[in-house]
Design a protein around this motif. Structure first.
Motif, mmCIF file in Angstrom:
data_model
loop_
_atom_site.group_PDB
_atom_site.id
_atom_site.type_symbol
_atom_site.label_atom_id
_atom_site.label_comp_id
_atom_site.label_asym_id
_atom_site.label_seq_id
_atom_site.Cartn_x
_atom_site.Cartn_y
_atom_site.Cartn_z
ATOM 1 N N ASP A 182 6.155 1.084 15.950
ATOM 2 C CA ASP A 182 7.302 0.852 16.815
ATOM 3 C C ASP A 182 6.769 0.579 18.213
ATOM 4 O OD1 ASP A 182 9.892 0.519 17.493
ATOM 5 O OD2 ASP A 182 10.456 2.616 17.414
ATOM 6 N N PHE A 211 0.850 -1.175 0.000
ATOM 7 C CA PHE A 211 0.000 0.000 0.000
ATOM 8 C C PHE A 211 0.891 1.231 0.000
ATOM 9 C CE2 PHE A 211 -2.709 -3.157 2.125
ATOM 10 C CZ PHE A 211 -3.935 -2.949 1.516
ATOM 11 N N LEU A 245 4.206 1.063 2.198
ATOM 12 C CA LEU A 245 4.343 0.004 3.201
ATOM 13 C C LEU A 245 4.096 -1.312 2.499
ATOM 14 C CD1 LEU A 245 4.650 -0.864 6.160
ATOM 15 C CD2 LEU A 245 2.242 -0.294 6.514
ATOM 16 N N ARG A 298 12.248 1.858 6.970
ATOM 17 C CA ARG A 298 12.166 1.118 8.227
ATOM 18 C C ARG A 298 11.945 -0.336 7.854
ATOM 19 N NH1 ARG A 298 11.607 3.155 13.682
ATOM 20 N NH2 ARG A 298 12.125 1.335 14.894
ATOM 21 N N PHE A 340 8.070 -9.502 13.378
ATOM 22 C CA PHE A 340 8.929 -8.700 14.258
ATOM 23 C C PHE A 340 10.204 -9.487 14.496
ATOM 24 C CE2 PHE A 340 6.342 -11.301 17.056
ATOM 25 C CZ PHE A 340 7.224 -11.744 18.016
ATOM 26 N N PRO A 364 10.154 -2.633 16.535
ATOM 27 C CA PRO A 364 9.085 -2.432 15.558
ATOM 28 C C PRO A 364 8.471 -3.751 15.112
ATOM 29 C CG PRO A 364 11.226 -2.149 14.516
ATOM 30 C CD PRO A 364 11.474 -2.318 15.984
ATOM 31 N N ALA A 365 7.238 -3.653 14.678
ATOM 32 C CA ALA A 365 6.514 -4.830 14.192
ATOM 33 C C ALA A 365 5.607 -4.413 13.054
ATOM 34 C CB ALA A 365 5.690 -5.451 15.314
ATOM 35 N N ALA A 366 5.253 -5.383 12.231
ATOM 36 C CA ALA A 366 4.277 -5.156 11.164
ATOM 37 C C ALA A 366 3.250 -6.265 11.214
ATOM 38 C CB ALA A 366 4.965 -5.117 9.806
ATOM 39 N N GLU A 367 2.014 -5.895 10.935
ATOM 40 C CA GLU A 367 0.933 -6.875 10.895
ATOM 41 C C GLU A 367 0.131 -6.664 9.628
ATOM 42 O OE1 GLU A 367 -1.385 -7.247 14.578
ATOM 43 O OE2 GLU A 367 0.139 -6.055 15.586
ATOM 44 N N CYS A 368 -0.140 -7.749 8.949
ATOM 45 C CA CYS A 368 -1.020 -7.715 7.785
ATOM 46 C C CYS A 368 -2.232 -8.562 8.115
ATOM 47 C CB CYS A 368 -0.293 -8.250 6.549
ATOM 48 S SG CYS A 368 -1.318 -8.133 5.065
ATOM 49 N N ILE A 391 3.713 3.759 12.862
ATOM 50 C CA ILE A 391 4.615 4.283 11.832
ATOM 51 C C ILE A 391 3.836 4.516 10.540
ATOM 52 C CG2 ILE A 391 6.609 3.701 10.373
ATOM 53 C CD1 ILE A 391 7.751 2.140 12.805
ATOM 54 N N ALA A 392 3.039 3.538 10.136
ATOM 55 C CA ALA A 392 2.205 3.688 8.930
ATOM 56 C C ALA A 392 1.076 2.681 9.003
ATOM 57 C CB ALA A 392 3.027 3.471 7.665
ATOM 58 N N ALA A 393 -0.045 3.041 8.405
ATOM 59 C CA ALA A 393 -1.217 2.159 8.403
ATOM 60 C C ALA A 393 -1.981 2.388 7.114
ATOM 61 C CB ALA A 393 -2.100 2.466 9.607
ATOM 62 N N PHE A 394 -2.201 1.319 6.378
ATOM 63 C CA PHE A 394 -2.947 1.384 5.117
ATOM 64 C C PHE A 394 -3.911 0.209 5.070
ATOM 65 C CE2 PHE A 394 1.067 3.521 4.044
ATOM 66 C CZ PHE A 394 0.630 4.636 3.334
ATOM 67 N N LEU A 415 -2.611 -3.259 6.516
ATOM 68 C CA LEU A 415 -1.181 -3.444 6.745
ATOM 69 C C LEU A 415 -0.717 -2.297 7.625
ATOM 70 C CD1 LEU A 415 1.468 -4.926 6.135
ATOM 71 C CD2 LEU A 415 1.591 -3.686 3.969
ATOM 72 N N ILE A 416 -0.206 -2.640 8.792
ATOM 73 C CA ILE A 416 0.257 -1.597 9.718
ATOM 74 C C ILE A 416 1.684 -1.914 10.149
ATOM 75 C CG2 ILE A 416 -2.099 -1.173 10.554
ATOM 76 C CD1 ILE A 416 -1.339 -2.536 13.188
ATOM 77 N N MET A 417 2.421 -0.845 10.418
ATOM 78 C CA MET A 417 3.743 -0.979 11.030
ATOM 79 C C MET A 417 3.799 0.004 12.186
ATOM 80 S SD MET A 417 7.617 -0.387 9.503
ATOM 81 C CE MET A 417 7.691 -1.819 8.431
ATOM 82 N N ALA A 445 8.870 -6.682 6.344
ATOM 83 C CA ALA A 445 8.061 -5.508 6.011
ATOM 84 C C ALA A 445 8.988 -4.317 5.893
ATOM 85 C CB ALA A 445 7.004 -5.259 7.084
ATOM 86 N N VAL A 501 11.752 -4.310 8.784
ATOM 87 C CA VAL A 501 11.439 -5.203 9.901
ATOM 88 C C VAL A 501 11.464 -6.658 9.435
ATOM 89 C CG1 VAL A 501 9.690 -5.850 11.613
ATOM 90 C CG2 VAL A 501 9.983 -3.451 10.994
ATOM 91 N N MET A 514 4.697 -5.722 2.654
ATOM 92 C CA MET A 514 5.081 -6.930 3.379
ATOM 93 C C MET A 514 5.193 -8.051 2.362
ATOM 94 S SD MET A 514 3.183 -9.065 6.460
ATOM 95 C CE MET A 514 3.414 -7.865 7.769
ATOM 96 N N SER A 533 13.336 0.014 21.134
ATOM 97 C CA SER A 533 12.625 0.054 19.850
ATOM 98 C C SER A 533 12.480 -1.367 19.334
ATOM 99 C CB SER A 533 13.415 0.908 18.857
ATOM 100 O OG SER A 533 12.872 0.780 17.557
#
Lengths: 125, 125
Positions: free
Chosen positions: B79, A68, A75, A105, B108, B89-93, B65-68, B75-77, A91, A107, A77, B87
């Motif tokens: 910290d 996206f 961003l 950034r 992560f 950081p993680a990302a989740e889809c 950090i970002a979210a779409f 999809l979000i990332m 990501a 990850v 993944m 610090s």
């Protein structure tokens, strides 16, 4: 919004996962900053030293999970099949200015890569 | 596109990072599947056992950090300031169906958490 940051992030991704490091680096600003799991990298040269060996020696293939973005931020993944781990997802959140990636950034889980490195060290005579 | 998946992902995120695990779990389907660095988790109970101790004992604060997203995928990332790492950081889809999160790909770096766990074990008499 044309999503231009996303287009550049995807072009960069396709290039390095296709092992074309020269093309991949052409999407980065010279003074790109990357916050990666092991710490901050500054400049294209450091970025290439980080990504190049992974792309050239460890990556088998990458598959996009989601992508996206808008004009300034993208961003993505993706999953990566690698020599150390069949699934090593990552990501990246990139900031684009004037058509170049100025910040990333990054990850991913270092664990399988650290385990692989230790196994390689232990197997040396 | 109303971005409903993103709204649900953000509500879930706000809830668990605010340490309201009951509210956070209410956004998950009962048979939610989460592919996390250590492997696959299935069901709300396993998800809570994974996320609860982190939220309650290790997380200091999280910052997006970002979210779409769109109607189906978010999809979000973010910290995370944590006890083991300043610090992390993680990302989740996440995939959303019928208003509930049915799938999450969670990325992560386990390294600082494993190091923290080992230090704690070593410091025990």
């Amino acid at each position: 919004m044309t999503g231009s940051a996303l287009q550049i992030a995807l072009a960069h991704h396709r290039a390095w996962t296709g092992k074309d490091l020269d093309l991949a680096m052409s999407y980065l600003a010279d003074d790109v900053v990357c916050d990666a799991p092991a710490g901050r990298l500054t400049g294209v040269r450091a970025y290439r030293e980080f990504l190049g060996p992974f792309a050239e020696h460890l990556l088998v293939r990458a598959e996009m999970i989601a992508a996206f973005g808008d004009d300034e931020t993208a961003l993505i993944m993706y999953d990566a099949e690698t020599i150390p781990a069949r699934s090593a997802p990552a990501a990246e959140c990139v900031t684009v200015r004037d058509g170049k990636i100025v910040y990333n950034r990054f990850v991913f889980d270092r664990t399988p890569f650290e385990e692989f490195r230790r196994r390689q060290e232990q197997s040396r005579p």
